[in-house]
Design a protein around this motif. Structure first.
Motif, PDB file in Angstrom:
ATOM      1  N   ASP A   3       0.835  -1.200   0.000  1.00  0.00           N
ATOM      2  CA  ASP A   3       0.000   0.000   0.000  1.00  0.00           C
ATOM      3  C   ASP A   3       0.876   1.260   0.000  1.00  0.00           C
ATOM      4  N   ILE A   4       0.241   2.372  -0.330  1.00  0.00           N
ATOM      5  CA  ILE A   4       0.974   3.635  -0.482  1.00  0.00           C
ATOM      6  C   ILE A   4       1.708   4.030   0.813  1.00  0.00           C
ATOM      7  N   GLN A   5       1.048   3.807   1.948  1.00  0.00           N
ATOM      8  CA  GLN A   5       1.691   4.196   3.217  1.00  0.00           C
ATOM      9  C   GLN A   5       2.998   3.442   3.431  1.00  0.00           C
ATOM     10  N   THR A   6       2.979   2.121   3.127  1.00  0.00           N
ATOM     11  CA  THR A   6       4.190   1.312   3.301  1.00  0.00           C
ATOM     12  C   THR A   6       5.272   1.743   2.315  1.00  0.00           C
ATOM     13  N   ILE A   7       4.872   1.988   1.073  1.00  0.00           N
ATOM     14  CA  ILE A   7       5.837   2.448   0.062  1.00  0.00           C
ATOM     15  C   ILE A   7       6.498   3.738   0.539  1.00  0.00           C
ATOM     16  N   PHE A   8       5.661   4.662   1.015  1.00  0.00           N
ATOM     17  CA  PHE A   8       6.176   5.957   1.472  1.00  0.00           C
ATOM     18  C   PHE A   8       7.174   5.783   2.622  1.00  0.00           C
ATOM     19  N   THR A  11      10.474   4.093   1.550  1.00  0.00           N
ATOM     20  CA  THR A  11      11.282   4.912   0.643  1.00  0.00           C
ATOM     21  C   THR A  11      11.879   6.112   1.372  1.00  0.00           C
ATOM     22  N   ILE A  12      11.089   6.743   2.211  1.00  0.00           N
ATOM     23  CA  ILE A  12      11.613   7.939   2.905  1.00  0.00           C
ATOM     24  C   ILE A  12      12.717   7.536   3.894  1.00  0.00           C
ATOM     25  N   LYS A  13      12.599   6.340   4.454  1.00  0.00           N
ATOM     26  CA  LYS A  13      13.639   5.851   5.360  1.00  0.00           C
ATOM     27  C   LYS A  13      14.963   5.694   4.599  1.00  0.00           C
ATOM     28  N   PHE A  14      14.886   5.080   3.439  1.00  0.00           N
ATOM     29  CA  PHE A  14      16.074   4.890   2.593  1.00  0.00           C
ATOM     30  C   PHE A  14      16.686   6.250   2.235  1.00  0.00           C
ATOM     31  N   LEU A  58       5.644   8.802  -6.095  1.00  0.00           N
ATOM     32  CA  LEU A  58       6.099   9.101  -4.736  1.00  0.00           C
ATOM     33  C   LEU A  58       7.518   8.598  -4.506  1.00  0.00           C
ATOM     34  N   GLN A  59       7.791   7.400  -4.987  1.00  0.00           N
ATOM     35  CA  GLN A  59       9.149   6.867  -4.828  1.00  0.00           C
ATOM     36  C   GLN A  59      10.164   7.741  -5.563  1.00  0.00           C
TER      37      GLN A  59
END
Ligand code: NI
Length: 188
Positions: A3-8, A11-14, A58-59
């Motif tokens: 889901d979008i929340q997990t992707i976000f 990715t932001i952590k990376f 977003l990514q």
């Protein structure tokens, strides 16, 4: 597909780890603020754009400066996020081998060959960057920056209606930094 929340979150952590202690140019603000501002523009654009691939955009938004400004390589992005993302970020990266004046046109040509979400991220990046210029910037530096923004808007026509209109308005507004200040004009 996550889901979008997990992707976000992932990715932001990376991206935050890669950018480390880097700051937004001319400020004490952590670089991740720039990345989330770009992501915010993308969220708003997705609401107004039919068939927009939000997860992909977003990514790209969160990773768009990793190759240019950190030690991240294209190969590493491909390994972690896949080929579409690594290609997109690569297109959003200025080629250091080129002279400065050729970097933006080269980027824009690469971006135009890829899905329109890549262009949307480039527009969102420039919208985010058209805030009040640092005090150290000369008028000619501001003028060059404005010219770059116009070039980006022109080349990416058709990428994203919503973001094109926003960039157009930002360019218009940014023009005020070129005008002489009131105190200066009174001296004449
Ligand atoms: Ni950026």
């Amino acid at each position: 597909m996550a889901d979008i929340q997990t992707i976000f979150q992932e990715t932001i952590k990376f991206a935050a780890e890669k950018h480390g202690s880097q700051k937004v140019k001319g400020s004490k603000i952590p670089y991740v603020v720039h990345l989330t501002n770009v992501a915010m523009e993308i969220f708003m654009a997705a609401r107004k754009t039919h068939g927009f691939d939000l997860g992909y955009a977003l990514q790209l938004a969160l990773l768009h400066d990793t190759i240019e400004d950190t030690e991240t390589t294209r190969q590493e992005l491909e390994l972690v996020f896949g080929k579409d993302i690594s290609e997109g970020v690569w297109a959003l990266t200025g080629d250091p081998k080129l002279l400065k004046e050729y970097r933006i046109p080269d980027c824009l040509a690469k971006i135009r060959r890829l899905p329109r979400e890549v262009g949307a991220v480039k527009l969102a990046d420039r919208i985010t960057n058209l805030q009040a210029p640092p005090k150290s910037w000369s008028k000619s530096h501001i003028r060059d920056y404005l010219y770059d923004a116009q070039q980006i808007l022109q080349a990416l026509k058709g990428s994203n209606d919503f973001l094109e209109k926003r960039l157009e308005a930002k360019i218009e507004e940014y023009g005020k930094y070129l005008k002489v200040s009131r105190s200066e004009s009174l001296k004449v």
